[in-house]
Design a protein around this motif. Structure first.
Motif, mmCIF file in Angstrom:
data_model
loop_
_atom_site.group_PDB
_atom_site.id
_atom_site.type_symbol
_atom_site.label_atom_id
_atom_site.label_comp_id
_atom_site.label_asym_id
_atom_site.label_seq_id
_atom_site.Cartn_x
_atom_site.Cartn_y
_atom_site.Cartn_z
ATOM 1 N N TRP A 89 31.164 46.712 19.231
ATOM 2 C CA TRP A 89 30.007 47.140 20.026
ATOM 3 C C TRP A 89 30.152 46.537 21.420
ATOM 4 C CZ3 TRP A 89 26.080 50.346 18.141
ATOM 5 C CH2 TRP A 89 24.940 50.490 18.946
ATOM 6 N N GLU A 90 31.072 47.097 22.199
ATOM 7 C CA GLU A 90 31.508 46.446 23.429
ATOM 8 C C GLU A 90 31.939 47.507 24.440
ATOM 9 O OE1 GLU A 90 34.759 42.943 24.314
ATOM 10 O OE2 GLU A 90 35.406 44.668 23.130
ATOM 11 N N SER A 91 31.491 47.358 25.672
ATOM 12 C CA SER A 91 31.899 48.235 26.767
ATOM 13 C C SER A 91 32.752 47.408 27.728
ATOM 14 C CB SER A 91 30.670 48.786 27.495
ATOM 15 O OG SER A 91 31.037 49.476 28.667
ATOM 16 N N THR A 92 33.990 47.844 27.984
ATOM 17 C CA THR A 92 34.911 47.002 28.748
ATOM 18 C C THR A 92 35.680 47.784 29.807
ATOM 19 O OG1 THR A 92 36.801 47.350 27.276
ATOM 20 C CG2 THR A 92 35.301 45.572 26.698
ATOM 21 N N PHE A 93 36.134 47.056 30.817
ATOM 22 C CA PHE A 93 37.204 47.527 31.692
ATOM 23 C C PHE A 93 38.014 46.312 32.130
ATOM 24 C CE2 PHE A 93 33.790 46.665 34.708
ATOM 25 C CZ PHE A 93 34.431 46.111 35.806
ATOM 26 N N TYR A 94 39.232 46.574 32.632
ATOM 27 C CA TYR A 94 40.166 45.499 32.934
ATOM 28 C C TYR A 94 40.510 45.473 34.418
ATOM 29 C CZ TYR A 94 40.882 44.999 27.924
ATOM 30 O OH TYR A 94 40.694 44.783 26.578
ATOM 31 N N VAL A 95 40.501 44.264 34.969
ATOM 32 C CA VAL A 95 40.955 44.034 36.342
ATOM 33 C C VAL A 95 42.261 43.253 36.258
ATOM 34 C CG1 VAL A 95 40.445 42.977 38.561
ATOM 35 C CG2 VAL A 95 38.586 43.962 37.205
ATOM 36 N N HIS A 96 43.342 43.822 36.736
ATOM 37 C CA HIS A 96 44.636 43.145 36.737
ATOM 38 C C HIS A 96 44.833 42.444 38.088
ATOM 39 C CE1 HIS A 96 46.186 45.084 33.006
ATOM 40 N NE2 HIS A 96 45.253 45.966 33.334
ATOM 41 N N HIS A 97 45.208 41.177 38.032
ATOM 42 C CA HIS A 97 45.439 40.379 39.239
ATOM 43 C C HIS A 97 46.936 40.169 39.492
ATOM 44 C CE1 HIS A 97 41.140 39.485 39.058
ATOM 45 N NE2 HIS A 97 41.301 39.019 37.837
ATOM 46 N N LEU A 98 47.656 39.719 38.474
ATOM 47 C CA LEU A 98 49.092 39.425 38.571
ATOM 48 C C LEU A 98 49.837 40.101 37.431
ATOM 49 C CD1 LEU A 98 48.964 35.552 39.272
ATOM 50 C CD2 LEU A 98 49.386 37.364 40.952
ATOM 51 N N PRO A 99 51.023 40.602 37.652
ATOM 52 C CA PRO A 99 51.796 40.529 38.902
ATOM 53 C C PRO A 99 51.330 41.507 39.983
ATOM 54 C CG PRO A 99 53.028 41.718 37.235
ATOM 55 C CD PRO A 99 51.802 41.190 36.556
ATOM 56 N N GLN A 100 50.579 42.553 39.606
ATOM 57 C CA GLN A 100 50.061 43.489 40.589
ATOM 58 C C GLN A 100 48.590 43.753 40.321
ATOM 59 O OE1 GLN A 100 52.965 46.811 40.083
ATOM 60 N NE2 GLN A 100 53.468 46.493 42.235
ATOM 61 N N SER A 101 47.833 43.926 41.394
ATOM 62 C CA SER A 101 46.400 44.176 41.275
ATOM 63 C C SER A 101 46.121 45.669 41.085
ATOM 64 C CB SER A 101 45.677 43.679 42.527
ATOM 65 O OG SER A 101 44.318 44.075 42.505
ATOM 66 N N PHE A 158 48.094 37.786 34.820
ATOM 67 C CA PHE A 158 46.716 37.306 34.931
ATOM 68 C C PHE A 158 45.799 38.511 35.077
ATOM 69 C CE2 PHE A 158 43.380 35.064 37.668
ATOM 70 C CZ PHE A 158 42.755 34.492 36.564
ATOM 71 N N ALA A 159 44.813 38.619 34.205
ATOM 72 C CA ALA A 159 43.909 39.759 34.222
ATOM 73 C C ALA A 159 42.542 39.346 33.713
ATOM 74 C CB ALA A 159 44.460 40.904 33.374
ATOM 75 N N THR A 160 41.552 40.145 34.044
ATOM 76 C CA THR A 160 40.169 39.876 33.656
ATOM 77 C C THR A 160 39.623 41.049 32.848
ATOM 78 O OG1 THR A 160 39.757 38.485 35.597
ATOM 79 C CG2 THR A 160 37.830 39.440 34.510
ATOM 80 N N LYS A 161 39.066 40.732 31.708
ATOM 81 C CA LYS A 161 38.384 41.720 30.876
ATOM 82 C C LYS A 161 36.887 41.588 31.134
ATOM 83 C CE LYS A 161 37.456 42.819 25.997
ATOM 84 N NZ LYS A 161 37.621 42.319 24.610
ATOM 85 N N VAL A 162 36.303 42.628 31.715
ATOM 86 C CA VAL A 162 34.866 42.633 32.016
ATOM 87 C C VAL A 162 34.159 43.388 30.895
ATOM 88 C CG1 VAL A 162 33.095 43.266 33.679
ATOM 89 C CG2 VAL A 162 35.369 42.585 34.487
ATOM 90 N N SER A 163 33.286 42.702 30.178
ATOM 91 C CA SER A 163 32.628 43.290 29.016
ATOM 92 C C SER A 163 31.122 43.222 29.136
ATOM 93 C CB SER A 163 33.045 42.567 27.727
ATOM 94 O OG SER A 163 34.432 42.580 27.550
#
Length: 320
Positions: A89-101, A158-163
């Motif tokens: 029960w989760e809504s997500t998107f991903y922000v990639h920082h490294l190696p490429q944004s 390096f990446a961020t999962k925004v949930s």
């Protein structure tokens, strides 16, 4: 759940004063016995965190909420009447920082949010590297050892999962996120301070990770367990759904590069290690199908490829 368990909350500012030794000991104990700890006074500006929280929640309402409802309908779980074990029960998107944004490839994100996420990512990257060096100090490894291992030939990933975890009408029937250990290296979590839900498994009991305002929750991934030869542990954790409140989670994963060679640090092995040696990308390919299963068979499969046949893929996850 045991009521007398005190979750480790560590004041990072005390590293710069007379309490440095005690603070280092607290970090070491948390890494050995919890696999989790919560940082306060970590140096990330509070106004930046407030802006990230506000814009994350605005982005969900504007661009994600309707998609989440459509996903529930498409899977037939918009009206829960049975326990669901294969969907989160989760809504997500991903922000990639490294190696490429990929910040400028994410649709419907405001320029203000892109700028804030870029700054926030750099701050978290620096904090992750600081923590890895503190772990080296506690472990008796040369400074920079963990960063060097993570770097491989092309640098870390390096990446961020925004949930967002929206209100759930029947939280007893579905998890926000099923129990798992994280595959990667070091995870830095900025979580909602008003809506709880994150729990870790401690000595057979599920323990709440307290939602503290402006804190950063740290947890260790499978790679740090392998490199430290089991001295530090990755820990099973999950997210519970709630009937009220929309829980925000911004989890950043500081992971080894795809070609990084992972193995127990020689100085931490008094005898032949029970842990495997492998290339990080190979581990992630295995993990992507068995995320919600125990980690020990994954480790065994990396030592003995024939053991992989005993694993039954049940989930597909993003890898980065």
């Amino acid at each position: 759940m045991e009521k007398n368990i005190k979750f480790p909350v560590i004041d990072l500012a005390k590293l710069n004063g007379e309490e440095r030794d005690q603070t280092m000991a607290l970090i070491d104990d948390a890494c050995q016995n919890w696999g989790f700890f919560e940082l306060i006074n970590h140096g990330i500006p509070y106004d930046l965190m407030d802006n990230i929280e506000r814009m994350t929640k605005e982005h969900y309402k504007k661009s994600m909420e309707q998609k989440f409802k459509e996903m529930l309908r498409s899977k037939g779980i918009d009206t829960l009447d049975r326990e669901v074990e294969d969907v989160d029960w989760e809504s997500t998107f991903y922000v990639h920082h490294l190696p490429q944004s990929n910040l400028y490839d994410i649709p419907d994100m405001s320029d203000e949010c892109r700028t804030a996420m870029k700054v926030f990512g750099k701050k978290l990257e620096s904090l992750a590297e600081e923590l890895l060096d503190l772990m080296c100090e506690n472990l008796g490894l040369e400074k920079g050892y963990l960063k060097k291992v993570f770097r491989g030939t092309k640098g870390p990933t390096f990446a961020t999962k925004v949930s967002n975890y929206p209100p759930c009408p029947k939280p007893e029937l579905i998890k926000g996120l099923r129990a798992h250990t994280d595959a990667g290296g070091l995870i830095l979590l900025f979580q909602d301070d008003k809506v709880s839900g994150l729990q870790l498994l401690k000595d057979g009991d599920w323990v709440d990770v307290p939602p503290l305002k402006h804190s950063i929750v740290i947890n260790l991934g499978d790679q740090l367990e392998v490199i430290t030869n089991g001295k530090y542990k990755s820990i099973m954790h999950r997210v519970l759904t709630q009937e009220e409140g929309n829980r925000m989670s911004v989890a950043s994963f500081y992971n080894p590069g795809n070609d990084a060679e992972i193995s127990p640090a020689p100085s931490l092995g008094e005898k032949e290690s029970d842990y495997p040696s492998f290339v990080f990308d190979d581990y992630m390919k295995l993990y992507s199908g068995v995320k919600f299963q125990p980690k020990e068979p994954r480790f065994e499969a990396m030592k003995n490829p024939a053991a992989a046949s005993d694993l039954t893929p049940v989930a597909t996850v993003e890898t980065f």
